[in-house]
Design a protein around this motif. Structure first.
Motif: not given
Length: 369
Positions: A30-39, A85-96, A98-105
């Motif tokens: 549940f904690l991981l799921a919370g971080i995945l969707f709301f982190g 670095l991955f989280c800052a540059q990729v996950t919270f970078g620019h996504h065109f 929704w699918g790439t955003l979810f996969v990176s998260r």
């Protein structure tokens, strides 16, 4: 009767432990799921940092040998930096999309478990006496023991400083920026080997050897790779002549050529004061050498790319996507010259020296800068 009661009590306790563990697993999910969707980015970074600090503390107080402790702590530190670095540059970078955003998260969330996976791998592959300490054992740690381990602590601090310098943010940033030039699914390098190169290679057909070049270049990528391989030499090349005028390998192109199959010059290996090059020769027939040149000419025509993902997953999605030692081994293997057996994706540069059990190669010379 007492024995039966003890057995029943033990069985009851075991059921309680299993139930508690299942509850913990559920909570963790549940904690991981919370971080995945709301982190948010700060939540991800704090989670990474907390996990890394806990694992570093556990490693230092474990019963592992010092070298294993140091490797674990260094690995946890590198994982932490790469996660951030991955989280800052990729996950919270620019996504065109929704699918790439979810996969990176999703990937960033799974990376939280990387330190745990590293610890598990080490425990599985080491002897049973290399266990992690209990709470009572942790409290037994005395200053006298720390005094006896003063030299080991000093050495570990020196190693930690080396890791810090190797994983400096500016170096990692340069590598991550450079990754945009790479591709693991398409060829990005085409025709960087000129007619002059192939003329020189064919002029060397009278030389009855192929030359295997193992180098310690000091590049940022090489230094980071050495932290994982614990090897001094982390690049390998081929040359058709002793003077290395036809030296060639798979590399990042040094911002001159696209990543892939490229010509090299020895002077470019001098990226640190103690850089060095080892040159070995392997006997070949004229036909084997010519066939190797023809293969390289075909790769140059069809295209290539540096297999940067293959450094981790040990696989290639297309035939001409390789890294340096993978390329050299395949050239030898496809021409009946391989003198050790190993999947090409698992071959390290030092394998060409260390796995030469039958002394098929001869040492020629060393270049020091």
């Amino acid at each position: 009767m007492d024995r039966c009661e003890k057995l029943n009590r033990n069985e009851f306790n075991m059921r309680d432990l299993i139930a508690d563990r299942r509850l913990m697993n559920t909570v963790e999910c549940f904690l991981l799921a919370g971080i995945l969707f709301f982190g948010t980015l700060p939540i991800f970074i704090l989670t990474y940092a907390y996990t890394a600090m806990v694992m570093i503390f556990r490693a230092w107080l474990s019963q592992f040998k010092f070298q294993i402790k140091l490797t674990l702590m260094s690995t946890y530190t590198m994982v932490l930096i790469l996660e951030i670095l991955f989280c800052a540059q990729v996950t919270f970078g620019h996504h065109f999309f929704w699918g790439t955003l979810f996969v990176s998260r999703l990937f960033s969330t799974v990376m939280i478990l990387l330190p745990l996976a590293v610890e598990r791998i080490v425990i599985i592959h080491k002897d049973a006496d290399s266990y992690l300490p209990s709470i009572s054992e942790l409290t037994a740690l005395s200053f006298e023991q720390l005094k006896h381990n003063r030299e080991a602590i000093h050495h570990s601090m020196e190693e930690a400083e080396h890791v810090r310098k190797t994983l400096a943010i500016d170096k990692l940033k340069t590598i991550f920026i450079d990754m945009k030039r790479h591709s693991s699914i398409r060829y990005v390098n085409n025709g960087t080997l000129t007619d002059a190169y192939f003329d020189a290679a064919k002029d060397a057909l009278t030389d009855p050897y192929i030359y295997i070049v193992i180098s310690n270049t000091g590049s940022d990528a090489s230094e980071i790779i050495s932290l994982f391989t614990q090897k001094q030499y982390n690049h390998t090349s081929l040359s058709f002549d002793r003077e290395l005028k036809t030296i060639i390998s798979y590399n990042g192109g040094n911002n001159v050529y696209p990543p892939g199959l490229n010509p090299e010059i020895v002077e470019a290996f001098h990226k640190k004061d103690d850089a060095s090059v080892l040159v070995y020769r392997l006997p070949v027939t004229r036909e084997q050498k010519k066939h190797m040149i023809d293969q390289i000419e075909q790769i140059n025509h069809d295209g290539s790319a540096y297999n940067i993902v293959g450094l981790v997953v040990k696989r290639s999605l297309r035939p001409n996507i390789m890294f340096c030692s993978q390329f050299v081994y395949r050239m030898l293997e496809s021409n009946g010259l391989a003198y050790f057996t190993k999947p090409a994706g698992n071959v390290k540069p030092t394998d060409f020296i260390e796995l030469d059990y039958y002394k098929k190669t001869d040492f020629c010379y060393e270049i020091k800068f």
